[in-house]
Scaffold this motif. Structure first.
Motif, PDB file in Angstrom:
ATOM      1  N   TYR A  83       0.792  -1.238   0.000  1.00  0.00           N
ATOM      2  CA  TYR A  83       0.000   0.000   0.000  1.00  0.00           C
ATOM      3  C   TYR A  83       0.823   1.285   0.000  1.00  0.00           C
ATOM      4  N   VAL A  84       2.151   1.208   0.278  1.00  0.00           N
ATOM      5  CA  VAL A  84       2.923   2.428   0.539  1.00  0.00           C
ATOM      6  C   VAL A  84       3.846   2.781  -0.639  1.00  0.00           C
ATOM      7  N   PHE A  85       4.268   4.058  -0.680  1.00  0.00           N
ATOM      8  CA  PHE A  85       5.071   4.566  -1.801  1.00  0.00           C
ATOM      9  C   PHE A  85       6.170   5.499  -1.297  1.00  0.00           C
ATOM     10  N   THR A  86       7.342   5.420  -1.929  1.00  0.00           N
ATOM     11  CA  THR A  86       8.369   6.440  -1.682  1.00  0.00           C
ATOM     12  C   THR A  86       8.048   7.651  -2.553  1.00  0.00           C
ATOM     13  N   LYS A  87       8.672   8.756  -2.212  1.00  0.00           N
ATOM     14  CA  LYS A  87       8.495   9.988  -3.002  1.00  0.00           C
ATOM     15  C   LYS A  87       9.005   9.765  -4.434  1.00  0.00           C
ATOM     16  N   ASP A  88      10.120   9.044  -4.570  1.00  0.00           N
ATOM     17  CA  ASP A  88      10.664   8.763  -5.910  1.00  0.00           C
ATOM     18  C   ASP A  88       9.681   7.941  -6.743  1.00  0.00           C
ATOM     19  N   GLU A  89       9.065   6.950  -6.104  1.00  0.00           N
ATOM     20  CA  GLU A  89       8.072   6.134  -6.834  1.00  0.00           C
ATOM     21  C   GLU A  89       6.904   7.003  -7.303  1.00  0.00           C
ATOM     22  N   LEU A 124       3.586   9.608 -11.293  1.00  0.00           N
ATOM     23  CA  LEU A 124       2.680  10.755 -11.506  1.00  0.00           C
ATOM     24  C   LEU A 124       3.323  11.907 -12.269  1.00  0.00           C
ATOM     25  N   GLY A 125       4.640  11.825 -12.500  1.00  0.00           N
ATOM     26  CA  GLY A 125       5.312  12.857 -13.298  1.00  0.00           C
ATOM     27  C   GLY A 125       5.179  14.249 -12.700  1.00  0.00           C
ATOM     28  N   ASP A 126       4.797  15.207 -13.543  1.00  0.00           N
ATOM     29  CA  ASP A 126       4.747  16.618 -13.133  1.00  0.00           C
ATOM     30  C   ASP A 126       3.716  16.869 -12.027  1.00  0.00           C
ATOM     31  N   GLU A 127       2.754  15.994 -11.910  1.00  0.00           N
ATOM     32  CA  GLU A 127       1.702  16.212 -10.899  1.00  0.00           C
ATOM     33  C   GLU A 127       2.107  15.701  -9.508  1.00  0.00           C
ATOM     34  N   GLU A 128       3.298  15.080  -9.435  1.00  0.00           N
ATOM     35  CA  GLU A 128       3.720  14.496  -8.141  1.00  0.00           C
ATOM     36  C   GLU A 128       3.764  15.493  -6.991  1.00  0.00           C
ATOM     37  N   ASP A 143       1.549  16.710  -1.830  1.00  0.00           N
ATOM     38  CA  ASP A 143       0.969  17.664  -0.891  1.00  0.00           C
ATOM     39  C   ASP A 143      -0.414  17.171  -0.432  1.00  0.00           C
ATOM     40  N   TYR A 144      -1.195  16.681  -1.379  1.00  0.00           N
ATOM     41  CA  TYR A 144      -2.556  16.191  -1.081  1.00  0.00           C
ATOM     42  C   TYR A 144      -2.510  15.007  -0.121  1.00  0.00           C
ATOM     43  N   TYR A 145      -1.562  14.082  -0.371  1.00  0.00           N
ATOM     44  CA  TYR A 145      -1.471  12.853   0.432  1.00  0.00           C
ATOM     45  C   TYR A 145      -0.395  12.923   1.521  1.00  0.00           C
ATOM     46  N   ASN A 146       0.193  14.113   1.732  1.00  0.00           N
ATOM     47  CA  ASN A 146       1.168  14.324   2.808  1.00  0.00           C
ATOM     48  C   ASN A 146       2.351  13.358   2.744  1.00  0.00           C
ATOM     49  N   CYS A 147       2.935  13.261   1.545  1.00  0.00           N
ATOM     50  CA  CYS A 147       4.086  12.379   1.339  1.00  0.00           C
ATOM     51  C   CYS A 147       5.371  13.211   1.291  1.00  0.00           C
ATOM     52  N   THR A 148       6.440  12.679   1.887  1.00  0.00           N
ATOM     53  CA  THR A 148       7.721  13.388   1.943  1.00  0.00           C
ATOM     54  C   THR A 148       8.857  12.453   1.529  1.00  0.00           C
ATOM     55  N   ALA A 149      10.034  13.061   1.271  1.00  0.00           N
ATOM     56  CA  ALA A 149      11.214  12.261   0.902  1.00  0.00           C
ATOM     57  C   ALA A 149      11.632  11.364   2.069  1.00  0.00           C
ATOM     58  N   LEU A 150      11.467  11.875   3.286  1.00  0.00           N
ATOM     59  CA  LEU A 150      11.822  11.098   4.476  1.00  0.00           C
ATOM     60  C   LEU A 150      10.839   9.948   4.713  1.00  0.00           C
ATOM     61  N   GLY A 151       9.560  10.175   4.360  1.00  0.00           N
ATOM     62  CA  GLY A 151       8.523   9.161   4.551  1.00  0.00           C
ATOM     63  C   GLY A 151       7.972   9.172   5.973  1.00  0.00           C
ATOM     64  N   ASN A 152       6.843   8.493   6.149  1.00  0.00           N
ATOM     65  CA  ASN A 152       6.243   8.381   7.496  1.00  0.00           C
ATOM     66  C   ASN A 152       6.096   6.922   7.905  1.00  0.00           C
ATOM     67  N   TRP A 153       6.735   6.030   7.149  1.00  0.00           N
ATOM     68  CA  TRP A 153       6.663   4.591   7.401  1.00  0.00           C
ATOM     69  C   TRP A 153       8.052   4.016   7.207  1.00  0.00           C
ATOM     70  N   GLU A 154       8.191   2.718   7.216  1.00  0.00           N
ATOM     71  CA  GLU A 154       9.500   2.086   7.146  1.00  0.00           C
ATOM     72  C   GLU A 154      10.159   2.324   5.781  1.00  0.00           C
ATOM     73  N   MET A 165      -3.251   2.694  -8.566  1.00  0.00           N
ATOM     74  CA  MET A 165      -3.865   1.350  -8.575  1.00  0.00           C
ATOM     75  C   MET A 165      -3.215   0.468  -9.629  1.00  0.00           C
ATOM     76  N   ALA A 166      -2.892   1.049 -10.781  1.00  0.00           N
ATOM     77  CA  ALA A 166      -2.261   0.271 -11.860  1.00  0.00           C
ATOM     78  C   ALA A 166      -0.901  -0.249 -11.405  1.00  0.00           C
ATOM     79  N   VAL A 167      -0.150   0.580 -10.668  1.00  0.00           N
ATOM     80  CA  VAL A 167       1.155   0.129 -10.160  1.00  0.00           C
ATOM     81  C   VAL A 167       0.966  -0.923  -9.084  1.00  0.00           C
ATOM     82  N   ARG A 168       0.007  -0.697  -8.198  1.00  0.00           N
ATOM     83  CA  ARG A 168      -0.248  -1.696  -7.153  1.00  0.00           C
ATOM     84  C   ARG A 168      -0.622  -3.048  -7.757  1.00  0.00           C
ATOM     85  N   ALA A 169      -1.305  -3.021  -8.882  1.00  0.00           N
ATOM     86  CA  ALA A 169      -1.731  -4.278  -9.526  1.00  0.00           C
ATOM     87  C   ALA A 169      -0.536  -5.114  -9.968  1.00  0.00           C
TER      88      ALA A 169
END
Length: 677
Positions: free
Chosen positions: A334-340, A345-349, A354-365, A403-407
């Motif tokens: 379920y989880v993603f790094t900022k690089d992933e 998502l390209g330019d929209e990343e 910002d919308y999903y509160n994701c950072t380079a440091l991450g909030n998970w392992e 979802m396509a990547v998760r698949a």
């Protein structure tokens, strides 16, 4: 243990439960719970290890990997004990008895649950997860003790715990029958006692880990309807919003995880259970009826889509759960790094991060991010100078790409057994969603599931508990009966198809014959015709799934009104009286009982719709939140008691509002009905 050429195979290989099958190639000589294992223990006078878990349980997998797959540890287990593995979801009766035993020993409960029994299946020691060294030491010390003079002490201890287990909960908690009737004053105290435990910043109850506990918030929706209290509505809306924004909710694919390890709903244990999602669909559908909040609509639709996509069998049943782990890591699916995210998502990343509160440091392992939100779409759009429509399109696009990547990832394991009670909770969720939104597809899914239950889970006049690979093998428990009766009554109210009401009535009569204890005015958890354990328990406390007794009390109240059966309605009130004082004192553990208190505090409305457009009027009426009403109707003549003497006026569809079988003036529109209510 997964191996194409296993070194070991034990008796669990013959079982259908995915959890038991996971242990089929352990070197431990596991038996399933049953007469063969219990007879062996009695014959050989060996103590028993009963190890209880479930497929989506993270620490169950850890203990299997560390101890049960270890040949040296298995040798000690096999030498000294008869070893029994139990899937708690298939056998909640066995789990209840031995979890209560652990509590009687003064120990904290949880899973895996490992309990040591004497050959008569009476417990003398137990615990939950044990690291390998501690487990080995415990096995050797108990094994040696049972062969020595200490056996007498262990057997005496087992007898003592068995006596404790056989005591009724009503006696154990010294619950006297209520001396006074229901009152507004007492109800206020009940709500006050519940509110003391609210987390007023992030919603939910004031503790971590945090479980969604749908029955608490459904009770508070009822309370708001009954009292008009804005405070309880605000706490409920805060909780539902924080849950829907949190990491406990799958922001990409829909559906809720079982609980959050923190107070912010951020980091879940990632397993997804059918019983949670069915009840949360009901909760969010009802909350939408009250508030018309679009976030709640989105949660309902996305969660149903998740269940249909990932937990639905081709036959129309629903599977039990998805595991937390994949590739040996919790939450990896379920989880993603900022690089992933940048790559996907390209330019929209940057905007998506910002919308999903994701950072380079991450909030998970490992620098990964659990996607979560901290503001409404309207506020986010405004802050980023976007129109709401443009943002909605972008979010939809992000979800599709993620979802396509998760698949392409390794999926968490699916527990593909089908459980009757849990299916009934999902069926109820679909019906509540259908009522709130009028979405025809939800009713199609509900009908499909109801027919599946009738076709595969009926056992003569009763019910089975489980189904897998075309086989149902375990007799139903009170939970199964109570939840199916509830759902079948609801299908009648959603369709006016009378056969469902009659099925609910027949199952109710079966429970009264085979589960009811007239002495305590409550139902046993197990069928009188089924296997007898060392104690026959009654389930009184509402947990994540409400107590089977509180659900039965609601059922008897509703069916009593539908069928004009005073025995049912009187029994519902008597059941509440037996626990009333405890409900007021400790409502956080009895919120489904508290909902019954709310229902019985005022007369329940009997709403009747008759005439050619009964279905259209029912759909219109169902959009409104009416928790203390039963709804009956027909476009033709009917023998149901509520419809007797209630005819369409002048050939036009007519609606009746009645209380205690006394009706107000018949009307022709839903607006007039709402005024009369």
């Amino acid at each position: 243990m997964n191996s194409s050429n296993p070194t070991h195979t034990n008796r669990l290989a013959q079982e259908s439960s995915p959890y038991l099958l996971q242990h089929a190639h352990n070197p431990v000589d596991w038996y399933p719970w049953g007469e063969e294992a219990l007879t062996k223990a009695r014959t050989e006078q060996k103590p028993i290890i009963v190890s209880i878990g479930y497929a989506a349980c993270h620490w169950c997998h850890v203990m299997e990997r560390e101890s049960f797959e270890n040949a040296r540890i298995a040798e000690v287990m096999n030498q000294h004990f008869v070893c029994i593995k139990v899937d708690r979801e298939e056998r909640p009766d066995v789990d209840q008895v031995y979890m209560d035993a652990l509590h009687a020993m003064g120990l904290q409960g949880g899973w895996p649950l490992n309990v040591f029994l004497n050959p008569e299946a009476k417990p003398f020691y137990g615990g939950t997860y044990f690291p390998p060294r501690n487990w080995t030491q415990l096995l050797e010390s108990i094994g040696q003790a049972y062969k020595s003079d200490q056996r007498k002490e262990l057997d005496a201890s087992a007898e003592q715990f068995a006596r404790v287990l056989q005591a009724s909960d009503l006696d154990k908690y010294r619950i006297p029958e209520a001396a006074e009737g229901l009152s507004d004053e007492q109800f206020k105290l009940l709500v006050y006692n519940l509110a003391k435990n609210f987390d007023r910043e992030r919603g939910g109850m004031n503790r971590a880990p945090k479980f969604p506990m749908p029955s608490i918030w459904r009770f508070l929706l009822r309370t708001h309807k009954l009292t008009g209290s804005q405070a309880v509505l605000q706490q409920t809306m805060l909780t539902l919003r924080e849950l829907a924004w949190g990491g406990i909710y799958d922001q990409v694919g829909g559906g809720f995880a079982r609980y959050s390890v923190d107070a912010e709903w951020l980091a879940p244990h990632f397993e997804k259970m059918l019983y949670d999602n069915g009840q949360l669909i009901s909760l969010y559908a009802e909350a939408y009826q009250v508030t018309q909040d679009e976030l709640f609509r989105e949660v309902v639709y996305d969660t149903i889509q998740f269940v249909q996509r990932e937990l639905m069998s081709p036959e129309g049943g629903f599977y039990s759960s998805l595991d937390a782990d994949s590739e040996g890591e919790e939450g990896k699916f379920y989880v993603f790094t900022k690089d992933e995210l940048r790559e996907i998502l390209g330019d929209e990343e940057p905007l998506a991060s910002d919308y999903y509160n994701c950072t380079a440091l991450g909030n998970w392992e490992h620098g990964r991010n659990i996607l979560h939100r901290r503001q409404s779409d309207a506020d986010f759009a405004k802050a980023h100078q976007l129109t709401p429509g443009v943002l909605a399109e972008m979010v939809q696009g992000w979800k599709q790409k993620l979802m396509a990547v998760r698949a392409t990832r390794v999926r968490p394991c699916l527990d593909d057994k089908i459980l009757t009670g849990w299916n009934a909770l999902m069926l109820q969720g679909l019906l509540d969603a259908y009522r709130a939104f009028g979405e025809a597809d939800f009713l199609v899914l509900a009908r499909q599931n109801a027919h599946f239950i009738q076709q595969h889970l009926r056992h003569g006049p009763g019910l089975f508990r489980n189904y897998k690979n075309g086989r149902a093998t375990i007799s139903g428990f009170l939970e199964d009966y109570a939840l199916v009766i509830q759902a079948f009554t609801s299908i009648y109210e959603a369709t006016f198809e009378e056969t469902w009401l009659r099925e609910a009535e027949q199952l109710t009569e079966y429970t009264l014959t085979n589960f009811f204890d007239p002495t305590e005015q409550q139902f046993f958890y197990t069928d009188a015709t089924g296997e007898a354990l060392i104690a026959r328990k009654k389930e009184l406390f509402d947990n994540v799934i409400p107590a089977s007794n509180s659900i039965m009390a609601h059922n008897l109240h509703r069916l009593g009104l539908h069928l004009d059966n005073a025995r049912y309605t009187e029994l519902a009130a008597a059941m509440l009286r037996r626990v009333q004082e405890l409900v007021v004192r400790e409502p956080q553990h009895l919120t489904n009982w508290a909902s019954l208190y709310a229902a019985l505090l005022r007369p329940t409305a009997e709403l009747v719709i008759v005439g050619p457009e009964a279905e259209e009027r029912r759909q219109e009426l169902s959009r409104h939140y009416l928790p203390n009403a039963v709804v009956a109707g027909a476009s033709h003549s009917s023998t149901l008691p509520l419809l007797q003497g209630r005819e369409p006026k002048n050939g036009e569809t007519t609606l009746y509002v009645c209380f205690n079988r006394a009706c107000q003036l018949p009307v022709h529109t839903v607006a007039e009905v709402l005024t009369q209510l």
